[in-house]
Design an enzyme around this catalytic site. Structure first.
Site, PDB file in Angstrom:
ATOM      1  CB  CYS A   1     120.554 -97.512 -23.163  1.00 15.48           C
ATOM      2  SG  CYS A   1     120.350 -99.291 -23.067  1.00 15.48           S
TER       3      CYS A   1
ATOM      4  CG  ASP B   1     103.660 -94.065 -26.044  1.00 18.43           C
ATOM      5  OD1 ASP B   1     104.463 -95.018 -26.200  1.00 18.43           O
ATOM      6  OD2 ASP B   1     103.238 -93.696 -24.944  1.00 18.43           O
TER       7      ASP B   1
HETATM    8  C1  LIG Z   1     113.586-103.121 -28.400  1.00 17.11           C
HETATM    9  C2  LIG Z   1     114.014-101.682 -28.266  1.00 17.11           C
HETATM   10  C3  LIG Z   1     115.345-101.343 -28.442  1.00 17.11           C
HETATM   11  C4  LIG Z   1     115.751-100.005 -28.335  1.00 17.11           C
HETATM   12  N1  LIG Z   1     117.068 -99.681 -28.583  1.00 17.11           N
HETATM   13  C5  LIG Z   1     117.438 -98.377 -28.537  1.00 17.11           C
HETATM   14  C6  LIG Z   1     118.760 -97.984 -28.902  1.00 17.11           C
HETATM   15  O1  LIG Z   1     119.601 -98.794 -29.323  1.00 17.11           O
HETATM   16  N2  LIG Z   1     119.074 -96.669 -28.798  1.00 17.11           N
HETATM   17  C7  LIG Z   1     118.158 -95.728 -28.375  1.00 17.11           C
HETATM   18  O2  LIG Z   1     118.480 -94.550 -28.303  1.00 17.11           O
HETATM   19  N3  LIG Z   1     116.892 -96.070 -28.081  1.00 17.11           N
HETATM   20  C8  LIG Z   1     116.507 -97.352 -28.168  1.00 17.11           C
HETATM   21  N4  LIG Z   1     115.212 -97.684 -27.909  1.00 17.11           N
HETATM   22  C9  LIG Z   1     114.230 -96.618 -27.634  1.00 17.11           C
HETATM   23  C10 LIG Z   1     113.515 -96.185 -28.935  1.00 17.11           C
HETATM   24  O3  LIG Z   1     114.439 -95.609 -29.839  1.00 17.11           O
HETATM   25  C11 LIG Z   1     112.410 -95.157 -28.633  1.00 17.11           C
HETATM   26  O4  LIG Z   1     112.968 -94.050 -27.996  1.00 17.11           O
HETATM   27  C12 LIG Z   1     111.309 -95.744 -27.751  1.00 17.11           C
HETATM   28  O5  LIG Z   1     110.949 -97.041 -28.166  1.00 17.11           O
HETATM   29  C13 LIG Z   1     110.051 -94.844 -27.772  1.00 17.11           C
HETATM   30  O6  LIG Z   1     109.601 -94.651 -29.087  1.00 17.11           O
HETATM   31  P1  LIG Z   1     108.387 -95.509 -29.743  1.00 17.11           P
HETATM   32  O7  LIG Z   1     107.217 -95.411 -28.821  1.00 17.11           O
HETATM   33  O8  LIG Z   1     108.149 -94.853 -31.075  1.00 17.11           O
HETATM   34  O9  LIG Z   1     108.864 -96.917 -29.860  1.00 17.11           O
HETATM   35  C14 LIG Z   1     114.799 -99.003 -28.020  1.00 17.11           C
HETATM   36  C15 LIG Z   1     113.464 -99.353 -27.844  1.00 17.11           C
HETATM   37  C16 LIG Z   1     113.053-100.663 -27.980  1.00 17.11           C
HETATM   38  C17 LIG Z   1     111.592-101.005 -27.798  1.00 17.11           C
END
Ligand SMILES: Cc1cc2nc3c(=O)[nH]c(=O)nc-3n(C[C@H](O)[C@H](O)[C@H](O)COP(=O)(O)O)c2cc1C
Length: 322
Positions: free
Chosen positions: A101, A202
């Site tokens: 985070c 991504d």
């Molecule tokens: C709005 C938002 C909230 C997120 N909250 C968390 C969280 O609570 N815990 C965590 O490990 N990652 C959190 N992430 C990261 C996502 O789990 C993920 O690692 C990141 O978005 C990249 O993956 P993606 O491109 O598939 O979205 C958050 C991401 C976003 C965009």
């Protein structure tokens, strides 16, 4: 751990997304299905926390039969261990340690991605949790705090703590969500680790999923924003491995959005409901150029009733789907 399906499709995990990926979204997308497991957004464990009351927000059966793992975020080894035990008492099947985070309110207190500044301390926190419970403990991390100089050390510190697998979101804390996720670092992590690795970052299309697997050799996939933009993405990836094409059905999209609205607690004011709908629909309207062009109109709708607001958005989507 992380089994493939009968068609060799890797284990698919719905990412934790604090805020937008709340229980309303999880319930709505779980009704569509397609993924094997979800991870709840983090539960903060601040210093002097009373773990019992904090833990009560976690319902391991929220998406039954799909398992929902608990993610905890904090930096006090004893409190984190106590929190993990409380999660087990509630019925958790897996505990995930948040080491990613980027929020300053979090990192200021040494939790989340701040743990990546000191691999030795990350090891202490992870090990305290591993030793406190007899269910699998995993860890989700970024590639570093301000740079990737401790990348290898952090991976090894995590592995040596006894976690079952690691999920890597290959951006640093300083990157936030801006620059492209560095899939080359997932490949590098795979060559460093002997425990399984979940690739994340991504994946917006089936082709991205295929490319991440082939470019990195990771063992499973976690998808976050891609599932907000296209809630059928998990099904489409799974169908690809079965040699099929998954065509999203209009009725399923309507049910998904209806379920999202109906999952909102009754006490939520109408204005908040509409704002939540705008947030979710804002992602959905990014799924094609045509919808992207309609996005401002959808967001500017002055409707005061959430049901009518959703019906209006659905009428815009229907034209696109027909
Ligand atoms: C709005 C938002 C909230 C997120 N909250 C968390 C969280 O609570 N815990 C965590 O490990 N990652 C959190 N992430 C990261 C996502 O789990 C993920 O690692 C990141 O978005 C990249 O993956 P993606 O491109 O598939 O979205 C958050 C991401 C976003 C965009």
């Amino acid at each position: 751990m992380l089994p493939k399906d009968a068609n060799n499709c890797p284990f698919l995990i719905l990412a934790p997304m604090e805020g937008v990926g709340d229980s309303c979204f999880r319930k709505a997308i779980a009704a569509l299905g397609g993924f094997d497991e979800a991870v709840r957004d983090f539960i903060r464990v601040p210093k002097n926390a009373h773990v019992k009351s904090l833990a009560s927000v976690y319902d391991p059966h929220e998406l039954a039969p799909i398992p929902l793992a608990a993610q905890i975020m904090g930096s006090d080894p004893e409190l984190m261990a106590a929190m993990a035990q409380e999660m087990v008492r509630l019925g958790a099947h897996r505990i995930d340690l948040n080491c990613g985070c980027p929020s300053n309110t979090v990192t200021g207190r040494g939790a989340g991605s701040s743990l990546l500044k000191e691999p030795g301390y990350l090891h202490i926190v992870a090990k305290a949790i591993v030793q406190a419970v007899d269910i699998p403990v995993t860890l989700k991390m970024r590639s570093g705090y301000s740079d990737i100089s401790l990348f290898r050390e952090n991976l090894l510190a995590a592995q040596e703590s006894g976690v079952r697998y690691i999920t890597l979101h290959p951006r640093t804390k300083v990157d936030g969500y801006g620059p492209p996720a560095r899939w080359d670092l997932i490949a590098e992590a795979k060559s460093i680790l002997s425990i399984p690795l979940v690739g994340n970052g991504d994946i917006l299309t089936v082709q991205h999923a295929i490319d991440m697997l082939s470019q990195t050799g990771c063992d499973a996939l976690m998808i976050g924003r891609g599932s907000l933009i296209n809630p059928f993405l998990f099904h489409q990836i799974r169908a690809h491995f079965a040699g099929q094409r998954y065509q999203p059905r209009w009725d399923d999209l309507v049910c998904y959005l209806d379920r999202y609205l109906s999952a909102m607690p009754e006490e939520i004011p109408e204005k908040t409901r509409i704002n939540k709908l705008k947030q979710l629909l804002g992602f959905l309207f990014k799924s094609s150029d045509e919808l992207q062009a309609l996005r401002p109109t959808m967001l500017q709708n002055q409707q005061k009733d959430a049901r009518f607001f959703l019906d209006h958005a659905l009428s815009m989507l229907a034209n696109h789907y027909s």
